[in-house]
Motif scaffolding. Structure first.
Motif, PDB file in Angstrom:
ATOM      1  N   SER A   1       3.035   0.669  -6.100  1.00 39.05           N
ATOM      2  CA  SER A   1       2.783  -0.449  -5.206  1.00 39.05           C
ATOM      3  C   SER A   1       1.596  -1.233  -5.752  1.00 39.05           C
ATOM      4  O   SER A   1       0.921  -0.793  -6.686  1.00 39.05           O
ATOM      5  N   ARG A   2       1.349  -2.390  -5.156  1.00 38.30           N
ATOM      6  CA  ARG A   2       0.241  -3.229  -5.633  1.00 38.30           C
ATOM      7  C   ARG A   2      -1.100  -2.528  -5.473  1.00 38.30           C
ATOM      8  O   ARG A   2      -1.969  -2.619  -6.344  1.00 38.30           O
ATOM      9  N   ASN A   3      -1.280  -1.784  -4.372  1.00 35.43           N
ATOM     10  CA  ASN A   3      -2.597  -1.229  -4.051  1.00 35.43           C
ATOM     11  C   ASN A   3      -2.756   0.262  -4.332  1.00 35.43           C
ATOM     12  O   ASN A   3      -3.829   0.817  -4.074  1.00 35.43           O
ATOM     13  N   ALA A   4      -1.714   0.905  -4.832  1.00 27.44           N
ATOM     14  CA  ALA A   4      -1.811   2.351  -5.064  1.00 27.44           C
ATOM     15  C   ALA A   4      -0.989   2.741  -6.287  1.00 27.44           C
ATOM     16  O   ALA A   4       0.055   2.154  -6.547  1.00 27.44           O
ATOM     17  N   PRO A   5      -1.473   3.738  -7.021  1.00 32.07           N
ATOM     18  CA  PRO A   5      -0.666   4.255  -8.129  1.00 32.07           C
ATOM     19  C   PRO A   5       0.654   4.807  -7.599  1.00 32.07           C
ATOM     20  O   PRO A   5       0.770   5.130  -6.414  1.00 32.07           O
TER      21      PRO A   5
ATOM     22  N   ARG B   1       9.316  -7.607  -4.144  1.00 30.05           N
ATOM     23  CA  ARG B   1       8.694  -8.703  -3.388  1.00 30.05           C
ATOM     24  C   ARG B   1       8.869  -8.534  -1.891  1.00 30.05           C
ATOM     25  O   ARG B   1       9.883  -8.019  -1.429  1.00 30.05           O
ATOM     26  N   ASP B   2       7.885  -9.065  -1.162  1.00 31.86           N
ATOM     27  CA  ASP B   2       7.988  -9.090   0.298  1.00 31.86           C
ATOM     28  C   ASP B   2       8.768 -10.335   0.732  1.00 31.86           C
ATOM     29  O   ASP B   2       9.249 -11.101  -0.116  1.00 31.86           O
ATOM     30  N   SER B   3       8.891 -10.542   2.038  1.00 30.33           N
ATOM     31  CA  SER B   3       9.689 -11.666   2.536  1.00 30.33           C
ATOM     32  C   SER B   3       9.092 -13.027   2.163  1.00 30.33           C
ATOM     33  O   SER B   3       9.802 -14.025   2.137  1.00 30.33           O
ATOM     34  N   ALA B   4       7.814 -13.074   1.835  1.00 30.51           N
ATOM     35  CA  ALA B   4       7.170 -14.321   1.414  1.00 30.51           C
ATOM     36  C   ALA B   4       7.290 -14.535  -0.100  1.00 30.51           C
ATOM     37  O   ALA B   4       6.831 -15.549  -0.620  1.00 30.51           O
ATOM     38  N   GLY B   5       7.882 -13.574  -0.804  1.00 21.21           N
ATOM     39  CA  GLY B   5       8.047 -13.706  -2.246  1.00 21.21           C
ATOM     40  C   GLY B   5       6.885 -13.182  -3.069  1.00 21.21           C
ATOM     41  O   GLY B   5       6.860 -13.328  -4.285  1.00 21.21           O
ATOM     42  N   GLU B   6       5.914 -12.571  -2.421  1.00 22.75           N
ATOM     43  CA  GLU B   6       4.752 -12.006  -3.122  1.00 22.75           C
ATOM     44  C   GLU B   6       5.089 -10.620  -3.662  1.00 22.75           C
ATOM     45  O   GLU B   6       5.783  -9.841  -3.006  1.00 22.75           O
ATOM     46  N   ALA B   7       4.575 -10.301  -4.844  1.00 21.61           N
ATOM     47  CA  ALA B   7       4.807  -8.979  -5.429  1.00 21.61           C
ATOM     48  C   ALA B   7       3.981  -7.944  -4.689  1.00 21.61           C
ATOM     49  O   ALA B   7       2.759  -8.052  -4.601  1.00 21.61           O
ATOM     50  N   ILE B   8       4.677  -6.950  -4.149  1.00 17.14           N
ATOM     51  CA  ILE B   8       3.994  -5.856  -3.450  1.00 17.14           C
ATOM     52  C   ILE B   8       4.075  -4.554  -4.241  1.00 17.14           C
ATOM     53  O   ILE B   8       3.477  -3.555  -3.868  1.00 17.14           O
ATOM     54  N   GLY B   9       4.818  -4.583  -5.328  1.00 17.35           N
ATOM     55  CA  GLY B   9       4.974  -3.409  -6.170  1.00 17.35           C
ATOM     56  C   GLY B   9       5.846  -3.751  -7.352  1.00 17.35           C
ATOM     57  O   GLY B   9       6.195  -4.916  -7.576  1.00 17.35           O
ATOM     58  N   ALA B  10       6.221  -2.723  -8.113  1.00 14.87           N
ATOM     59  CA  ALA B  10       7.091  -2.924  -9.274  1.00 14.87           C
ATOM     60  C   ALA B  10       7.828  -1.629  -9.581  1.00 14.87           C
ATOM     61  O   ALA B  10       7.320  -0.540  -9.316  1.00 14.87           O
ATOM     62  N   ILE B  11       9.032  -1.804 -10.140  1.00 11.01           N
ATOM     63  CA  ILE B  11       9.837  -0.671 -10.599  1.00 11.01           C
ATOM     64  C   ILE B  11      10.223  -0.950 -12.045  1.00 11.01           C
ATOM     65  O   ILE B  11      10.640  -2.059 -12.377  1.00 11.01           O
TER      66      ILE B  11
ATOM     67  N   ASP C   1       4.922  12.658 -12.832  1.00 11.68           N
ATOM     68  CA  ASP C   1       3.558  12.156 -12.613  1.00 11.68           C
ATOM     69  C   ASP C   1       3.537  11.464 -11.254  1.00 11.68           C
ATOM     70  O   ASP C   1       4.240  10.480 -11.049  1.00 11.68           O
ATOM     71  N   GLY C   2       2.769  11.983 -10.331  1.00  9.06           N
ATOM     72  CA  GLY C   2       2.684  11.433  -8.980  1.00  9.06           C
ATOM     73  C   GLY C   2       1.509  10.505  -8.765  1.00  9.06           C
ATOM     74  O   GLY C   2       1.208  10.126  -7.626  1.00  9.06           O
ATOM     75  N   HIS C   3       0.838  10.162  -9.842  1.00  6.63           N
ATOM     76  CA  HIS C   3      -0.329   9.264  -9.759  1.00  6.63           C
ATOM     77  C   HIS C   3      -0.255   8.306 -10.949  1.00  6.63           C
ATOM     78  O   HIS C   3      -1.199   8.187 -11.732  1.00  6.63           O
ATOM     79  N   TYR C   4       0.899   7.641 -11.113  1.00  7.46           N
ATOM     80  CA  TYR C   4       1.197   6.898 -12.331  1.00  7.46           C
ATOM     81  C   TYR C   4       0.974   5.396 -12.182  1.00  7.46           C
ATOM     82  O   TYR C   4       1.229   4.807 -11.138  1.00  7.46           O
ATOM     83  N   THR C   5       0.506   4.808 -13.258  1.00  8.06           N
ATOM     84  CA  THR C   5       0.517   3.362 -13.414  1.00  8.06           C
ATOM     85  C   THR C   5       0.737   3.077 -14.891  1.00  8.06           C
ATOM     86  O   THR C   5       0.585   3.970 -15.723  1.00  8.06           O
ATOM     87  N   GLY C   6       1.129   1.872 -15.184  1.00  8.88           N
ATOM     88  CA  GLY C   6       1.345   1.492 -16.564  1.00  8.88           C
ATOM     89  C   GLY C   6       1.046   0.021 -16.743  1.00  8.88           C
ATOM     90  O   GLY C   6       1.076  -0.750 -15.780  1.00  8.88           O
TER      91      GLY C   6
ATOM     92  N   SER D   1       0.810  -1.221   0.000  1.00  8.44           N
ATOM     93  CA  SER D   1       0.000   0.000   0.000  1.00  8.44           C
ATOM     94  C   SER D   1       0.844   1.271   0.000  1.00  8.44           C
ATOM     95  O   SER D   1       0.332   2.351   0.306  1.00  8.44           O
ATOM     96  N   SER D   2       2.106   1.164  -0.334  1.00  5.61           N
ATOM     97  CA  SER D   2       2.974   2.347  -0.359  1.00  5.61           C
ATOM     98  C   SER D   2       2.415   3.404  -1.294  1.00  5.61           C
ATOM     99  O   SER D   2       1.890   3.108  -2.364  1.00  5.61           O
ATOM    100  N   THR D   3       2.579   4.636  -0.878  1.00  4.80           N
ATOM    101  CA  THR D   3       2.130   5.775  -1.674  1.00  4.80           C
ATOM    102  C   THR D   3       3.302   6.339  -2.469  1.00  4.80           C
ATOM    103  O   THR D   3       4.455   5.936  -2.291  1.00  4.80           O
ATOM    104  N   THR D   4       3.005   7.292  -3.298  1.00  2.00           N
ATOM    105  CA  THR D   4       4.052   7.985  -4.042  1.00  2.00           C
ATOM    106  C   THR D   4       5.100   8.557  -3.100  1.00  2.00           C
ATOM    107  O   THR D   4       6.297   8.466  -3.355  1.00  2.00           O
TER     108      THR D   4
END
Length: 140
Positions: free
Chosen positions: A35-39, A88-98, A50-55, A9-12
């Protein structure tokens, strides 16, 4: 002391310090992240543009939890090769992307080699190119 947390849920604001550091490390290549839950954000030329980006590839890297190398079909990087890695988090799940513009994708050696004969014919007008009389050993 400031604290930044990278989570699903990380924000910009949370992502900006890390993304700016990556941007500088890569000689100011364009960088995107979310992040997974926020642009997230898009950084170019030393600033957040752009502070509200997704692609589409950021979203795909998170959904598939794997590295993506592709040319986006839409958005500001449409037609430009990019590479996107999941965070990825410690469990290997994607929590975001760069993501970053893939300068190695611009110079695709395999494609160049596939088209070598056609390129040589366009440049030289004949095949083989150079002709035996034009080759370096013939000039010695």
């Amino acid at each position: 002391m400031d604290q930044y947390i990278i989570s699903a849920s990380s924000t910009t604001d949370d992502l900006t310090p890390v993304v700016m550091a990556v941007h500088l490390l890569l000689n100011r290549l364009p960088i995107t992240a979310r992040s997974r839950n926020a642009p997230g954000l898009r950084v170019e030329e030393g600033r957040v543009v752009d502070g509200h980006y997704t692609g589409p590839l950021l979203e795909a890297a998170i959904a598939e939890n794997r590295l993506k190398k592709d040319v986006p079909p839409s958005g500001p990087y449409r037609g430009v090769p990019v590479v996107v890695a999941p965070v990825r988090d410690s469990a290997g799940e994607a929590i975001g992307a760069i993501g970053v513009v893939d300068i190695t994708g611009i110079f695709d050696l395999a494609t160049l080699m596939e088209h070598q004969s056609a390129i040589l014919q366009q440049v030289c007008g004949k095949d083989p190119c150079p002709l035996p009389t034009e080759a370096i050993p013939a000039k010695r």
